[in-house]
Motif scaffolding. Structure first.
Motif, PDB file in Angstrom:
ATOM      1  N   GLY A 299      71.082  57.766  56.576  1.00 29.81           N
ATOM      2  CA  GLY A 299      72.276  58.561  56.843  1.00 29.81           C
ATOM      3  C   GLY A 299      73.134  58.045  57.978  1.00 29.81           C
ATOM      4  N   ARG A 300      72.847  56.822  58.455  1.00 29.18           N
ATOM      5  CA  ARG A 300      73.652  56.271  59.561  1.00 29.18           C
ATOM      6  C   ARG A 300      75.100  56.123  59.114  1.00 29.18           C
ATOM      7  N   ARG A 301      76.000  56.806  59.802  1.00 27.37           N
ATOM      8  CA  ARG A 301      77.360  56.979  59.310  1.00 27.37           C
ATOM      9  C   ARG A 301      78.114  55.668  59.110  1.00 27.37           C
TER      10      ARG A 301
ATOM     11  N   LEU B 201      83.636  50.757  82.483  1.00 25.51           N
ATOM     12  CA  LEU B 201      83.043  50.914  81.152  1.00 25.51           C
ATOM     13  C   LEU B 201      84.168  50.916  80.124  1.00 25.51           C
ATOM     14  N   MET B 202      84.018  50.063  79.120  1.00 27.21           N
ATOM     15  CA  MET B 202      85.072  49.885  78.109  1.00 27.21           C
ATOM     16  C   MET B 202      84.490  49.985  76.706  1.00 27.21           C
ATOM     17  N   PRO B 203      85.319  50.255  75.706  1.00 27.58           N
ATOM     18  CA  PRO B 203      84.836  50.164  74.332  1.00 27.58           C
ATOM     19  C   PRO B 203      84.449  48.729  74.003  1.00 27.58           C
ATOM     20  N   ARG B 204      83.540  48.584  73.073  1.00 30.41           N
ATOM     21  CA  ARG B 204      83.155  47.259  72.589  1.00 30.41           C
ATOM     22  C   ARG B 204      84.245  46.782  71.634  1.00 30.41           C
ATOM     23  N   ILE B 205      84.681  45.560  71.799  1.00 26.25           N
ATOM     24  CA  ILE B 205      85.873  45.083  71.095  1.00 26.25           C
ATOM     25  C   ILE B 205      85.474  44.132  69.967  1.00 26.25           C
ATOM     26  N   PRO B 206      85.972  44.353  68.754  1.00 23.22           N
ATOM     27  CA  PRO B 206      85.767  43.371  67.690  1.00 23.22           C
ATOM     28  C   PRO B 206      86.916  42.367  67.681  1.00 23.22           C
ATOM     29  N   GLY B 207      86.814  41.366  66.852  1.00 21.32           N
ATOM     30  CA  GLY B 207      87.902  40.390  66.743  1.00 21.32           C
ATOM     31  C   GLY B 207      88.174  40.052  65.298  1.00 21.32           C
ATOM     32  N   GLY B 208      89.071  39.107  65.090  1.00 21.45           N
ATOM     33  CA  GLY B 208      89.452  38.782  63.723  1.00 21.45           C
ATOM     34  C   GLY B 208      89.162  37.347  63.363  1.00 21.45           C
TER      35      GLY B 208
ATOM     36  N   GLU C  32      72.487  56.907  80.027  1.00 18.33           N
ATOM     37  CA  GLU C  32      71.832  57.608  78.925  1.00 18.33           C
ATOM     38  C   GLU C  32      71.096  58.848  79.444  1.00 18.33           C
ATOM     39  N   ASP C  33      70.420  58.673  80.593  1.00 16.53           N
ATOM     40  CA  ASP C  33      69.656  59.789  81.157  1.00 16.53           C
ATOM     41  C   ASP C  33      70.573  60.911  81.657  1.00 16.53           C
ATOM     42  N   ARG C  34      71.649  60.510  82.297  1.00 15.24           N
ATOM     43  CA  ARG C  34      72.471  61.492  82.995  1.00 15.24           C
ATOM     44  C   ARG C  34      73.570  62.102  82.131  1.00 15.24           C
ATOM     45  N   TYR C  35      74.030  61.359  81.127  1.00 15.35           N
ATOM     46  CA  TYR C  35      75.178  61.835  80.338  1.00 15.35           C
ATOM     47  C   TYR C  35      74.846  61.813  78.845  1.00 15.35           C
ATOM     48  N   PRO C  36      74.168  62.829  78.339  1.00 15.30           N
ATOM     49  CA  PRO C  36      73.823  62.866  76.904  1.00 15.30           C
ATOM     50  C   PRO C  36      75.052  62.767  76.000  1.00 15.30           C
ATOM     51  N   ALA C  37      76.197  63.230  76.517  1.00 16.77           N
ATOM     52  CA  ALA C  37      77.415  63.171  75.693  1.00 16.77           C
ATOM     53  C   ALA C  37      77.807  61.732  75.356  1.00 16.77           C
ATOM     54  N   LEU C  38      77.286  60.781  76.139  1.00 15.09           N
ATOM     55  CA  LEU C  38      77.636  59.375  75.882  1.00 15.09           C
ATOM     56  C   LEU C  38      76.722  58.728  74.839  1.00 15.09           C
ATOM     57  N   ALA C  39      75.695  59.435  74.415  1.00 10.81           N
ATOM     58  CA  ALA C  39      74.679  58.820  73.556  1.00 10.81           C
ATOM     59  C   ALA C  39      75.260  58.128  72.315  1.00 10.81           C
ATOM     60  N   PRO C  40      76.150  58.792  71.567  1.00  7.83           N
ATOM     61  CA  PRO C  40      76.675  58.113  70.373  1.00  7.83           C
ATOM     62  C   PRO C  40      77.429  56.826  70.719  1.00  7.83           C
ATOM     63  N   LEU C  41      78.169  56.859  71.825  1.00  8.40           N
ATOM     64  CA  LEU C  41      78.924  55.662  72.214  1.00  8.40           C
ATOM     65  C   LEU C  41      77.988  54.561  72.689  1.00  8.40           C
ATOM     66  N   LEU C  42      76.975  54.927  73.465  1.00 10.72           N
ATOM     67  CA  LEU C  42      76.019  53.923  73.944  1.00 10.72           C
ATOM     68  C   LEU C  42      75.253  53.331  72.770  1.00 10.72           C
ATOM     69  N   ASP C  43      74.945  54.167  71.795  1.00  8.79           N
ATOM     70  CA  ASP C  43      74.204  53.695  70.623  1.00  8.79           C
ATOM     71  C   ASP C  43      75.045  52.707  69.823  1.00  8.79           C
ATOM     72  N   ALA C  44      76.331  52.998  69.706  1.00  6.09           N
ATOM     73  CA  ALA C  44      77.221  52.091  68.951  1.00  6.09           C
ATOM     74  C   ALA C  44      77.537  50.834  69.742  1.00  6.09           C
ATOM     75  N   GLY C  45      77.349  50.911  71.066  1.00  8.43           N
ATOM     76  CA  GLY C  45      77.601  49.734  71.908  1.00  8.43           C
ATOM     77  C   GLY C  45      78.888  49.860  72.687  1.00  8.43           C
ATOM     78  N   ILE C  46      78.805  49.634  73.986  1.00 16.05           N
ATOM     79  CA  ILE C  46      80.010  49.601  74.822  1.00 16.05           C
ATOM     80  C   ILE C  46      79.996  48.300  75.625  1.00 16.05           C
ATOM     81  N   ALA C  47      81.077  48.043  76.314  1.00 16.75           N
ATOM     82  CA  ALA C  47      81.171  46.851  77.153  1.00 16.75           C
ATOM     83  C   ALA C  47      81.298  47.277  78.618  1.00 16.75           C
ATOM     84  N   VAL C  48      80.900  46.375  79.493  1.00 18.87           N
ATOM     85  CA  VAL C  48      81.003  46.627  80.937  1.00 18.87           C
ATOM     86  C   VAL C  48      81.793  45.483  81.556  1.00 18.87           C
ATOM     87  N   ALA C  49      82.858  45.808  82.249  1.00 20.30           N
ATOM     88  CA  ALA C  49      83.598  44.778  82.982  1.00 20.30           C
ATOM     89  C   ALA C  49      83.154  44.811  84.441  1.00 20.30           C
TER      90      ALA C  49
END
Lengths: 80, 750
Positions: free
Chosen positions: B87-89, A73-80, A34-51
């Protein structure tokens, strides 16, 4: 340590395959990302996974990252 | 108290036995209470008005006549559901899907709702609502939606990394893989490329969405609902309606199937908003037509596959380009297809590129191993073509290229112990592979993969004074988990299975539990129950020490009894759990164990399926003659239920492969929103589905449990596609392989 990037996380950092970052736990890893890569903020906020050595963690931020572990670092995975 | 989740390879007494299901009698006698079975004093009937247009501006909604109708207690539109989420998308998307906000985005999109004293009045009120629509150009096909001149579904959407000023239907592009693709293809002796399509299907759960909502003027509310995740429903509904989480109690009913379709809210916020406005309880039960038009099916897809291999059978390079439609709201379904596409194989050079694309169809929801079956259909069909081109047996070809412990998965990490190889070996040795085929018959096989996961979990074990045990869990029982979780409690405590009653608790009773998805129910609640029982055993030992008047460290728990060890205690008889429980009022009160855990460490799982079919060359009708499922399940806690999951997943896959599809007209309206025209398989369509459980322990669970429920819906599309292709001598590339498509493929090949 080397942290491999996949999918949208890799794209958010301009296609970088991996980054070098030091962290003893997933919590530290997240904080430093979060500190080093601001571009990751939206992804970190939505949640990611770590293997770590092949085991996928979504929420256990206290998990210790062993030295020389494979970290991905991987996307967070949903299921069905 | 912290506990170690590592696999210990302990010997079991009751785990793995086929005990009677605890919910069976209630379900076959009609006593089980589903979503539509709740009532409340003074309840109203809720109904929803839905858009007849695929895409339209809503210029005005006049509800005055409906509101004036005697017996109508509330009418709501999006004006009654303002933005309470800052406004949270992602949350706004959910809200807009529950009720259109100025634009109808698909046929069936909710535009208004009423609550009235009875169904007749509610229906009349819906007819009195006047909506002034301005129809807009629409798009329902994923490939057409990606064209530059396609109608734009969501004007605010931009592709990440693309032109920031250009609206697009491509919500996300995701890439996975490793190695040097060009070098890999250059090394190949054989390269096969094919394109595939799969049509949109619904999960087909028998119970439609239903709920009973009640919100009082004090801001407190209750929701009885059929759901896979009542805690998630509470979080989402409270956020969307501006309620406090603790003041909304959500109770999950028995569930008549979900398969991913009941993982997030559709009409529940609408029912709560109606109740709040009417100050009366509101029951809202969707019709089957509404369930098809207004809830979330899975994607339709368009996929290109390219595989290169050497003459020795090794795949040198693999590329997948996947286009998944997400409906009218951005999703990650294409990304999941990209992650799963090549997961079965050990590939030096591999790449998947996925496009998540918006169209004017319902918001896509998860469907059992979401997105993986379509990718597997395309990959496994092409794998068969490469094997054929190389003159290799398709099972041997897969075995040669199968992933194994130490393989770097195409989606990133390196695998630990996995079961794809053993499932393929089991296919080779399966009796079905030796059955001779007749005219017009074909055999196919295919592999599949799913991640599985765990997540936040919270459970409590309460021991009654008679020695019976109540287990409270927060994961909804979608596939028999009350039986498997009762077995786990019985194993840990050393009591009979019949002494344990497992209940799915409401949201006021336990801490947050993640939704029952990702095959997590038995994995994660099982882990929490093991730890809760171990906490209870600590208390049982302490109580026994008091009863025996010995130090607690001298008391051990063995076979459901407290035993005082040491020669100085040799005159003391062991105390059973029931004996300790009986004296609990005098030794410190109730005995309980509790645990909350983030149950990460779910092991991935693999399946291989075999299918024999016969195709009538005159009608194109396919009959499935024989079907076998082989899956790595980790430890099978209740083998009947594991086999049932295998069979159910295969049955859904057979329907998807051969019959099921959403059919849209040129007007963008769904033409078959009912089970007569959208035909799911019935018993007479299916053979007995043979099953074989492989128990390769998950190192991340004390009992070695892996997720079970999803993986076996991944291979059927491809296994059946390969079987049908072998039967008719033409490669099938479009699912469902309905009679007209099979006849068309045969005709085109002549």
């Amino acid at each position: 340590m080397k942290v491999a990037l996949t999918g949208p996380i890799r794209d958010a950092l301009g296609g970088l395959a991996s980054i070098e970052i030091e962290a003893d736990t997933i919590r530290e890893l997240m904080q430093r990302l979060e500190d080093r890569y601001p571009a990751l903020a939206p992804l970190l906020d939505a949640g990611i996974a770590v293997a770590i050595n092949g085991e996928i963690f979504r929420d256990r931020w206290g998990e210790v990252i062993p030295r020389h572990a494979e970290v991905v670092l991987m996307p967070r995975i949903p299921g069905g | 108290m912290s506990h170690d989740a590592s696999f210990t390879n302990q010997k079991f007494k009751v785990i793995g036995t086929r005990v009677p299901r605890p919910d069976g009698i209630d379900k076959v006698t009609g006593r089980a209470r589903y979503g539509a079975d709740a009532t409340a004093p003074g309840q109203l009937v809720g109904m929803i008005l839905r858009s007849p247009h695929a895409h339209a501006d809503i210029r005005k909604i006049d509800t005055s006549a409906a509101e004036a109708l005697p017996g109508v207690k509330a009418v709501i539109t999006s004006a009654d559901l303002p933005d309470k989420v800052g406004g949270r998308r992602d949350m706004l998307d959910i809200l807009e899907n529950c009720m259109a906000r100025g634009r109808a985005l698909y046929d069936g999109h909710a535009v208004a709702a009423v609550a009235a004293i009875d169904a007749e009045t509610a229906k009349r009120a819906l007819k009195l609502i006047k909506v002034d629509y301005k129809p807009l150009a629409h798009v329902t096909d994923v490939d057409e939606a990606m064209r530059d001149d396609a109608p734009i579904v969501q004007p605010w959407v931009r592709t990440a990394g693309g032109d920031p000023n250009k609206p697009t239907n491509v919500a996300q592009i995701s890439q996975f893989g490793h190695g040097d693709l060009d070098a890999g293809f250059a090394e190949a002796d054989v390269i096969i490329e094919r394109s595939y399509k799969t049509e949109q299907t619904h999960q087909g759960y028998i119970e439609p969405h239903a709920c009973l909502a009640s919100v009082g003027p004090d801001g407190q509310g209750e929701l009885w609902v059929t759901t896979q995740g009542h805690y998630t429903f509470r979080t989402q509904c409270a956020a969307l309606l501006g309620m406090e989480v603790a003041k909304l109690k959500v109770t999950s009913s028995e569930i008549g199937g979900g398969f991913g379709g009941k993982t997030h809210v559709w009409m529940e916020p609408v029912a709560l908003a109606l109740s709040r406005k009417a100050n009366r309880p509101v029951k809202l039960v969707l019709t089957r037509e509404e369930t098809f038009r207004g809830t979330g099916p899975t994607c339709s897809t368009s996929i290109d596959i390219k595989i290169g291999a050497r003459r020795d059978g090794r795949i040198t390079a693999a590329l997948a380009t996947l286009r998944y439609q997400d409906g009218a709201f951005p999703g990650i379904w294409g990304m999941l297809g990209a992650m799963t596409a090549w997961a079965c194989y050990d590939l030096p050079n591999v790449k998947s590129v996925a496009y998540d694309v918006l169209v004017n169809r319902p918001k896509v929801a998860a469907y059992r191993a979401p997105s993986a079956p379509m990718a597997a259909f395309a990959v496994e069909s092409t794998v068969d073509l490469v094997a054929r081109e190389l003159g290799m047996d398709p099972v041997d070809f897969r075995l040669l290229n199968a992933a194994k412990e130490g393989t770097r998965a195409s989606y990133g990490p390196t695998y630990g112990p996995i079961g794809i190889g053993p499932t393929l070996e089991a296919v080779k040795n399966h009796p079905q592979m030796k059955v001779k085929l007749g005219p017009n018959q074909g055999r196919g096989m295919a592999c599949g993969f799913w991640f599985n996961f765990g997540g936040q979990t919270c459970s409590t074990v309460n021991i009654g004074v008679d020695g019976t045990v109540n287990v409270s869990v927060g994961t909804v029982d979608v596939g028999g988990s009350r039986a498997s979780l009762s077995l786990i409690a019985a194993e840990e405590l050393g009591v009979p299975y019949e002494s344990v009653k497992c209940t799915v608790a409401d949201t006021a009773t336990l801490g947050h539990n993640d939704t029952t998805e990702g095959s997590r129910g038995t994995f994660s609640s099982g882990m929490a129950i093991i730890f809760a029982c171990r906490n209870a055993v600590q208390e049982l030992r302490a109580r026994a020490a008091k009863m025996m008047d010995v130090p607690v460290e001298d008391v051990h728990w063995e076979n459901g009894q407290a035993v005082a060890l040491g020669t100085q205690h040799s005159n003391l008889q062991p105390l059973t759990l029931a004996q300790i429980a009986r004296k609990s009022p005098q030794t410190g009160g109730p005995i309980a164990g509790h645990n909350e855990v983030v149950a990460d460490g779910a092991g991935v799982s693999f399946a291989s399926h075999i299918c024999d079919v016969e195709v009538d060359p005159e009608t194109g009708q396919t009959r499935v003659l024989r079907y076998a499922v082989i899956q790595d399940a980790g430890k099978a806690i209740h083998p009947d239920y594991v086999e049932g999951q295998f069979q159910g997943a295969a049955a859904q896959g057979i329907g998807w492969a051969l019959n099921e599809e959403y059919i849209y007209g040129k007007d963008g309206r769904l033409q078959n929103p009912g089970f007569l025209d959208y035909r799911i398989p019935v018993c007479s369509d299916l053979p007995f589905i043979d099953t074989q459980i492989l128990e390769i322990p998950n190192p991340g669970h004390p009992y070695g449990i892996r997720g079970v429920g999803e993986t076996s819906i991944v291979p059927p599309l491809a296994a059946i596609g390969n079987a049908v292709s072998n039967a008719v001598g033409v490669r099938m590339t479009h699912v469902p392989m309905s009679p007209p498509r099979i006849l068309g493929a045969i005709k085109a090949a002549r």
